[in-house]
Design a protein around this motif. Structure first.
Motif, PDB file in Angstrom:
ATOM      1  N   ASP A   1       7.658  -4.972  -0.676  1.00 39.00           N
ATOM      2  CA  ASP A   1       8.513  -5.214   0.456  1.00 39.00           C
ATOM      3  C   ASP A   1       7.883  -6.099   1.671  1.00 39.00           C
ATOM      4  O   ASP A   1       6.672  -6.345   1.569  1.00 39.00           O
ATOM      5  CB  ASP A   1       8.405  -3.638   1.099  1.00 39.00           C
ATOM      6  CG  ASP A   1       9.246  -2.555   0.252  1.00 39.00           C
ATOM      7  OD1 ASP A   1      10.364  -3.016  -0.266  1.00 39.00           O
ATOM      8  OD2 ASP A   1       8.636  -1.616   0.202  1.00 39.00           O
ATOM      9  N   GLY A   2       8.837  -7.035   2.119  1.00 42.75           N
ATOM     10  CA  GLY A   2       8.291  -7.860   3.084  1.00 42.75           C
ATOM     11  C   GLY A   2       8.151  -6.964   4.424  1.00 42.75           C
ATOM     12  O   GLY A   2       8.226  -5.896   4.571  1.00 42.75           O
ATOM     13  N   GLU A   3       7.858  -8.005   5.317  1.00 44.76           N
ATOM     14  CA  GLU A   3       7.142  -7.344   6.794  1.00 44.76           C
ATOM     15  C   GLU A   3       8.489  -6.810   7.512  1.00 44.76           C
ATOM     16  O   GLU A   3       8.182  -5.828   8.390  1.00 44.76           O
ATOM     17  CB  GLU A   3       6.748  -8.457   7.715  1.00 44.76           C
ATOM     18  CG  GLU A   3       5.531  -9.002   7.294  1.00 44.76           C
ATOM     19  CD  GLU A   3       4.596 -10.110   8.136  1.00 44.76           C
ATOM     20  OE1 GLU A   3       5.805 -10.808   8.873  1.00 44.76           O
ATOM     21  OE2 GLU A   3       3.599 -10.208   7.952  1.00 44.76           O
ATOM     22  N   ASP A   4       9.566  -7.044   7.058  1.00 45.10           N
ATOM     23  CA  ASP A   4      10.776  -6.556   7.643  1.00 45.10           C
ATOM     24  C   ASP A   4      11.380  -5.355   6.807  1.00 45.10           C
ATOM     25  O   ASP A   4      12.510  -4.784   7.154  1.00 45.10           O
ATOM     26  CB  ASP A   4      11.938  -7.417   7.915  1.00 45.10           C
ATOM     27  CG  ASP A   4      12.525  -8.168   6.639  1.00 45.10           C
ATOM     28  OD1 ASP A   4      12.035  -7.726   5.691  1.00 45.10           O
ATOM     29  OD2 ASP A   4      13.367  -8.859   6.742  1.00 45.10           O
ATOM     30  N   GLY A   5      10.784  -5.025   5.635  1.00 44.72           N
ATOM     31  CA  GLY A   5      11.032  -3.837   4.746  1.00 44.72           C
ATOM     32  C   GLY A   5      11.897  -4.254   3.547  1.00 44.72           C
ATOM     33  O   GLY A   5      12.363  -3.315   2.514  1.00 44.72           O
ATOM     34  N   ARG A   6      12.500  -5.532   3.697  1.00 42.26           N
ATOM     35  CA  ARG A   6      13.382  -6.038   2.790  1.00 42.26           C
ATOM     36  C   ARG A   6      12.561  -6.653   1.532  1.00 42.26           C
ATOM     37  O   ARG A   6      11.440  -7.135   1.820  1.00 42.26           O
ATOM     38  CB  ARG A   6      14.398  -6.994   3.209  1.00 42.26           C
ATOM     39  CG  ARG A   6      15.257  -6.539   4.408  1.00 42.26           C
ATOM     40  CD  ARG A   6      16.135  -7.634   4.753  1.00 42.26           C
ATOM     41  NE  ARG A   6      17.053  -7.416   5.950  1.00 42.26           N
ATOM     42  CZ  ARG A   6      17.623  -8.129   6.749  1.00 42.26           C
ATOM     43  NH1 ARG A   6      17.790  -9.308   6.423  1.00 42.26           N
ATOM     44  NH2 ARG A   6      18.248  -7.867   7.580  1.00 42.26           N
ATOM     45  N   PRO A   7      13.120  -6.581   0.181  1.00 43.80           N
ATOM     46  CA  PRO A   7      12.282  -7.040  -0.696  1.00 43.80           C
ATOM     47  C   PRO A   7      12.251  -8.661  -0.757  1.00 43.80           C
ATOM     48  O   PRO A   7      13.096  -9.314  -0.408  1.00 43.80           O
ATOM     49  CB  PRO A   7      12.923  -6.284  -1.996  1.00 43.80           C
ATOM     50  CG  PRO A   7      14.595  -6.362  -1.604  1.00 43.80           C
ATOM     51  CD  PRO A   7      14.190  -5.651  -0.188  1.00 43.80           C
ATOM     52  N   VAL A   8      11.043  -9.083  -1.275  1.00 43.68           N
ATOM     53  CA  VAL A   8      10.635 -10.503  -1.411  1.00 43.68           C
ATOM     54  C   VAL A   8       9.911 -10.468  -2.623  1.00 43.68           C
ATOM     55  O   VAL A   8       9.441  -9.566  -3.303  1.00 43.68           O
ATOM     56  CB  VAL A   8       9.913 -10.973  -0.347  1.00 43.68           C
ATOM     57  CG1 VAL A   8      10.450 -11.038   1.168  1.00 43.68           C
ATOM     58  CG2 VAL A   8       8.419 -10.277  -0.253  1.00 43.68           C
TER      59      VAL A   8
ATOM     60  N   ASP B   1       0.916  -1.167   0.109  1.00 45.17           N
ATOM     61  CA  ASP B   1       0.060   0.208  -0.066  1.00 45.17           C
ATOM     62  C   ASP B   1       0.940   1.143   0.019  1.00 45.17           C
ATOM     63  O   ASP B   1       0.413   2.327  -0.319  1.00 45.17           O
ATOM     64  CB  ASP B   1      -1.061   0.069   1.181  1.00 45.17           C
ATOM     65  CG  ASP B   1      -1.674  -1.315   1.285  1.00 45.17           C
ATOM     66  OD1 ASP B   1      -2.434  -1.382   0.071  1.00 45.17           O
ATOM     67  OD2 ASP B   1      -2.138  -1.578   2.310  1.00 45.17           O
ATOM     68  N   VAL B   2       1.998   1.179   0.454  1.00 46.47           N
ATOM     69  CA  VAL B   2       3.133   2.311   0.392  1.00 46.47           C
ATOM     70  C   VAL B   2       3.942   2.296  -0.673  1.00 46.47           C
ATOM     71  O   VAL B   2       4.216   3.359  -1.540  1.00 46.47           O
ATOM     72  CB  VAL B   2       3.739   2.318   1.730  1.00 46.47           C
ATOM     73  CG1 VAL B   2       4.662   3.635   1.792  1.00 46.47           C
ATOM     74  CG2 VAL B   2       2.869   2.449   2.788  1.00 46.47           C
ATOM     75  N   GLY B   3       4.662   1.353  -0.539  1.00 47.05           N
ATOM     76  CA  GLY B   3       5.692   0.979  -2.009  1.00 47.05           C
ATOM     77  C   GLY B   3       5.297   0.378  -3.292  1.00 47.05           C
ATOM     78  O   GLY B   3       5.974   0.468  -4.197  1.00 47.05           O
ATOM     79  N   GLY B   4       4.108  -0.114  -3.369  1.00 50.61           N
ATOM     80  CA  GLY B   4       3.737  -0.793  -4.505  1.00 50.61           C
ATOM     81  C   GLY B   4       4.011  -2.186  -4.697  1.00 50.61           C
ATOM     82  O   GLY B   4       5.017  -2.533  -3.985  1.00 50.61           O
ATOM     83  N   GLU B   5       4.306  -2.319  -6.108  1.00 43.45           N
ATOM     84  CA  GLU B   5       4.592  -3.521  -6.518  1.00 43.45           C
ATOM     85  C   GLU B   5       5.751  -3.285  -7.826  1.00 43.45           C
ATOM     86  O   GLU B   5       5.355  -2.479  -8.604  1.00 43.45           O
ATOM     87  CB  GLU B   5       3.753  -4.699  -6.902  1.00 43.45           C
ATOM     88  CG  GLU B   5       4.150  -5.845  -7.620  1.00 43.45           C
ATOM     89  CD  GLU B   5       3.078  -6.851  -7.727  1.00 43.45           C
ATOM     90  OE1 GLU B   5       3.203  -7.697  -8.630  1.00 43.45           O
ATOM     91  OE2 GLU B   5       2.061  -6.595  -7.043  1.00 43.45           O
ATOM     92  N   ARG B   6       7.162  -3.610  -7.624  1.00 39.67           N
ATOM     93  CA  ARG B   6       7.963  -3.205  -8.511  1.00 39.67           C
ATOM     94  C   ARG B   6       8.269  -4.549  -9.544  1.00 39.67           C
ATOM     95  O   ARG B   6       8.570  -5.793  -9.152  1.00 39.67           O
ATOM     96  CB  ARG B   6       9.165  -2.871  -7.985  1.00 39.67           C
ATOM     97  CG  ARG B   6       9.324  -1.419  -7.272  1.00 39.67           C
ATOM     98  CD  ARG B   6       8.799  -1.541  -6.022  1.00 39.67           C
ATOM     99  NE  ARG B   6       9.633  -1.864  -4.961  1.00 39.67           N
ATOM    100  CZ  ARG B   6       9.386  -2.309  -3.752  1.00 39.67           C
ATOM    101  NH1 ARG B   6       8.246  -2.059  -3.195  1.00 39.67           N
ATOM    102  NH2 ARG B   6      10.217  -2.795  -2.863  1.00 39.67           N
TER     103      ARG B   6
END
Length: 289
Positions: free
Chosen positions: A250-257, A175-180
């Motif tokens: 972004d995963g729950e820890d902020g890292r990309p998944v 909802d914040v960073g979208g999907e890349r």
């Protein structure tokens, strides 16, 4: 002069949704190739007459996955197919995420519920339910624990149609960073885009959805590129890939998944990156030769 077929779908009386296709056919022809766009299920096409068949926008395949995989194997027996038929078979079933997770690739946590399995939904958080064979958010929806009964009806509908369901946590970072979406072509990074969240709260699973809302160009971070390269390296027969799209969130820890690895018919978004058309053209010509 190479002969190239770009496999697409038959839109019927509606305009095709593949806006890249006319320009790509034109670019290939201007470069000296005999290039045509052909519906993948056209019974009159002699696929052996082409030096290369590139799967481009076969966007109805997920409704007919078994038929599509059989077609890919048939074509691969007649000429060169990109991507290879076994990669297509593997990638049409999103249970491939389990293979990638087993190889150490960070992916969105996923459980699979086949017909006959006991429905098991999280009771403490929002989740996404979608089919293991699907595209464009078809039959996908997000549910809160209060929507449990609606989610069970969704699962029942998919199981009645013989579909295996996927259950994933809804990652609020979308909802914040979208999907890349990171695109690769000819073995090299091509370009990237970012889109907004597709699944709005309360939207029915069988409602029409905008597959790529608010799409804009994106410069991937080093972590996103590293994740994409790790995922592609874990694909069976990865050296034979002509094209790939790697979707990360972004995963729950902020890292990309990894959300999805699209090796069948990814939209290239060339209208967003017109300078990439020449790279795609040249990679197709090289593969055809």
């Amino acid at each position: 002069m190479p002969r190239v077929a770009l496999a697409t779908y038959d839109p019927g009386p509606q305009p095709s949704k593949d806006r890249d296709l006319p320009g790509l056919v034109r670019a290939l022809r201007e470069a000296g190739a005999e290039a045509v766009a052909v519906p993948w299920d056209d019974p009159g096409t002699d696929w052996s007459a082409f030096d290369l068949v590139v799967i481009r926008s076969t966007w109805d395949y997920s409704w007919r996955a078994a038929e599509f995989v059989a077609w890919a194997r048939k074509v691969a027996g007649l000429t060169r197919l990109a991507n290879p038929a076994e990669v297509v078979r593997w990638n049409t079933d999103k249970r491939y995420l389990g293979d990638l997770a087993a190889a150490g690739v960070p992916v969105v946590p996923t459980r699979y519920l086949a017909p006959g399995d006991t429905p098991d939904l999280p009771g403490d958080r929002e989740c996404v339910v979608k089919p293991a064979s699907g595209a464009g958010a078809r039959y996908a929806a997000r549910y809160t624990p209060d929507d449990h009964d609606t989610a069970l009806r969704h699962l029942a509908r998919m199981h009645e149609e013989g579909l295996t369901a996927m259950v994933q946590p809804y990652l609020t970072g979308i909802d914040v960073g979208g999907e890349r979406a990171l695109q690769f072509f000819g073995g090299r990074f091509l370009h990237a885009g970012r889109k907004g969240a597709v699944l709005a709260p309360g939207t029915a699973y069988d409602a029409a959805k905008v597959a790529h809302p608010d799409l804009v160009p994106w410069t991937p971070t080093p972590a996103e590129l590293a994740l994409a390269e790790q995922a592609l390296a874990a694909v069976p027969d990865a050296p034979e890939l002509l094209y790939a799209r790697v979707d990360v969130v972004d995963g729950e820890d902020g890292r990309p998944v990894l959300m999805e690895l699209e090796l069948v018919e990814p939209n290239l978004f060339l209208d967003l990156h017109p300078g990439s058309r020449a790279v795609v053209r040249d990679a197709i010509l090289a593969a055809a030769r």
